[in-house]
Design an enzyme around this catalytic site. Structure first.
Site, PDB file in Angstrom:
ATOM      1  N   GLY A  48      -2.702  -0.566  -2.479  1.00 37.46           N
ATOM      2  CA  GLY A  48      -2.473  -1.263  -3.689  1.00 37.46           C
ATOM      3  C   GLY A  48      -1.509  -2.179  -4.026  1.00 37.46           C
ATOM      4  O   GLY A  48      -0.558  -2.127  -2.870  1.00 37.46           O
ATOM      5  N   LEU A 102       5.746  -1.351  -0.652  1.00 41.31           N
ATOM      6  CA  LEU A 102       6.036  -2.311  -0.132  1.00 41.31           C
ATOM      7  C   LEU A 102       7.450  -3.179  -0.497  1.00 41.31           C
ATOM      8  O   LEU A 102       8.043  -3.929  -0.054  1.00 41.31           O
ATOM      9  CB  LEU A 102       4.753  -3.417  -0.233  1.00 41.31           C
ATOM     10  CG  LEU A 102       3.788  -3.126   0.312  1.00 41.31           C
ATOM     11  CD1 LEU A 102       2.473  -4.264   0.018  1.00 41.31           C
ATOM     12  CD2 LEU A 102       3.669  -3.322   1.966  1.00 41.31           C
ATOM     13  N   HIS A 143       1.495   4.920  -9.579  1.00 43.47           N
ATOM     14  CA  HIS A 143       2.360   4.115  -9.062  1.00 43.47           C
ATOM     15  C   HIS A 143       2.290   2.540  -9.482  1.00 43.47           C
ATOM     16  O   HIS A 143       3.274   2.144  -9.800  1.00 43.47           O
ATOM     17  CB  HIS A 143       2.214   4.358  -7.489  1.00 43.47           C
ATOM     18  CG  HIS A 143       2.989   3.435  -6.700  1.00 43.47           C
ATOM     19  ND1 HIS A 143       4.099   4.237  -5.686  1.00 43.47           N
ATOM     20  CD2 HIS A 143       3.086   2.358  -6.303  1.00 43.47           C
ATOM     21  CE1 HIS A 143       4.724   3.228  -5.064  1.00 43.47           C
ATOM     22  NE2 HIS A 143       4.177   2.076  -5.548  1.00 43.47           N
ATOM     23  N   GLU A 144       0.950   2.327  -9.397  1.00 44.04           N
ATOM     24  CA  GLU A 144       0.862   0.837  -9.488  1.00 44.04           C
ATOM     25  C   GLU A 144       1.046   0.437 -11.160  1.00 44.04           C
ATOM     26  O   GLU A 144       1.756  -0.522 -11.380  1.00 44.04           O
ATOM     27  CB  GLU A 144      -0.577   0.355  -9.270  1.00 44.04           C
ATOM     28  CG  GLU A 144      -0.962   0.537  -7.863  1.00 44.04           C
ATOM     29  CD  GLU A 144      -0.013  -0.309  -6.860  1.00 44.04           C
ATOM     30  OE1 GLU A 144       0.645  -1.187  -7.337  1.00 44.04           O
ATOM     31  OE2 GLU A 144      -0.089   0.266  -5.648  1.00 44.04           O
ATOM     32  N   HIS A 147       4.945  -0.258 -11.850  1.00 47.09           N
ATOM     33  CA  HIS A 147       5.066  -1.521 -11.531  1.00 47.09           C
ATOM     34  C   HIS A 147       5.030  -2.542 -12.595  1.00 47.09           C
ATOM     35  O   HIS A 147       5.909  -3.308 -12.935  1.00 47.09           O
ATOM     36  CB  HIS A 147       4.261  -2.136 -10.227  1.00 47.09           C
ATOM     37  CG  HIS A 147       4.971  -1.737  -9.006  1.00 47.09           C
ATOM     38  ND1 HIS A 147       6.087  -1.825  -8.471  1.00 47.09           N
ATOM     39  CD2 HIS A 147       4.135  -1.105  -7.857  1.00 47.09           C
ATOM     40  CE1 HIS A 147       6.130  -1.392  -7.376  1.00 47.09           C
ATOM     41  NE2 HIS A 147       5.209  -0.815  -6.856  1.00 47.09           N
TER      42      HIS A 147
END
Ligand code: ZN
Length: 187
Positions: A48, A102, A143-144, A147
Site C-alpha cells: 500500500g 517505504l 498504517h495508511e 499517513h
C-alpha cells in the site's frame, strides 16, 4: 505512468502534513494520480501507499495486499483506492506485529494496532463502502490512514526494543526461532 513519484522519507516536513479530504472524486487530475499511484505500488511490490508519501496532500491511499515471500499470509486483493477513510468502530483489543514503510527504509518494528476495525470510505467511482477488517488488513488500513494524519509507524512503537534493522529482521525470519509472529507489513 504520467507522474514520476518521489517517496518522502522520515524527516521531511511534508510527510507530517495532515491531508485535507478529497473534495471532488471525479476530478480528472485526482483520477490520473490514482492510476499512477496504483501502477507505482504494483511496480514496487508494496502492500500500500498513501498519497501523502509522494507529496500529494489529499486524503486517499492505495491498498494492494497480496501474499509474497516476505508476507506469505497477506490476503490477495485487487489494488483499491481508499478515499476519505474513517474508522467508525474499533476493538478495544490491540495486537503487535511487524511493520515497515517505504518512507522509513531499513527499519522494522512491532507496532500495536486495533485487531478489528469497522471503516467507511469512498471508491474512485464514488461508491461509498462500509466494511470491516481484521488482522493484517486492519493493520494495513490503520498504517495508511496514519499517513494521512502525518503519522508514521515509529510514532506508535512502545519500546525501542521493538525495533530492528531490516537485515536483523530478515535474519530473525530466516531463523524463525524468536517466537514472534513472522508476518509484517511493508507499506
Ligand atoms: Zn508507510
Amino acid at each position: 505512468m504520467n507522474t514520476p513519484f518521489n517517496i518522502l522519507e522520515l524527516g521531511e516536513a511534508d510527510l507530517r502534513r495532515i491531508a485535507p479530504p478529497v473534495a471532488d472524486i471525479n476530478d480528472a487530475v485526482l483520477q490520473l494520480q490514482i492510476d499512477d499511484l496504483i501502477t507505482f505500488v504494483q511496480q514496487r511490490g508494496g502492500m500500500g501507499i498513501a498519497a501523502t508519501q509522494v507529496g500529494i496532500n489529499q486524503r486517499f491511499f492505495i491498498m494492494s495486499s497480496h501474499p509474497n515471500e516476505r508476507y506469505p499470509y497477506a490476503p490477495e486483493m485487487l489494488a483499491t483506492c481508499v478515499i476519505n477513510p474513517e474508522i467508525v468502530w474499533h476493538s478495544s483489543h490491540t495486537e503487535k506485529d511487524w511493520e515497515g514503510c517505504l518512507s522509513v527504509p531499513g527499519l522494522r518494528a512491532l507496532v500495536p494496532r486495533y485487531q478489528q476495525i469497522h471503516v467507511r470510505y469512498w471508491l474512485r467511482d464514488g461508491t461509498q463502502v462500509e466494511t470491516a477488517y481484521e488482522g493484517f488488513m486492519a493493520r494495513l488500513f490503520q498504517h495508511e490512514l496514519d499517513h494521512l494524519d502525518g503519522k508514521v509507524f515509529v510514532d506508535r512503537v512502545e519500546s525501542t526494543l521493538d525495533m530492528m534493522t531490516e537485515s536483523s529482521w530478515r535474519s530473525m525470519l530466516a531463523g524463525k526461532s524468536k517466537g514472534r509472529d513472522n508476518n509484517g507489513t511493508a507499506v
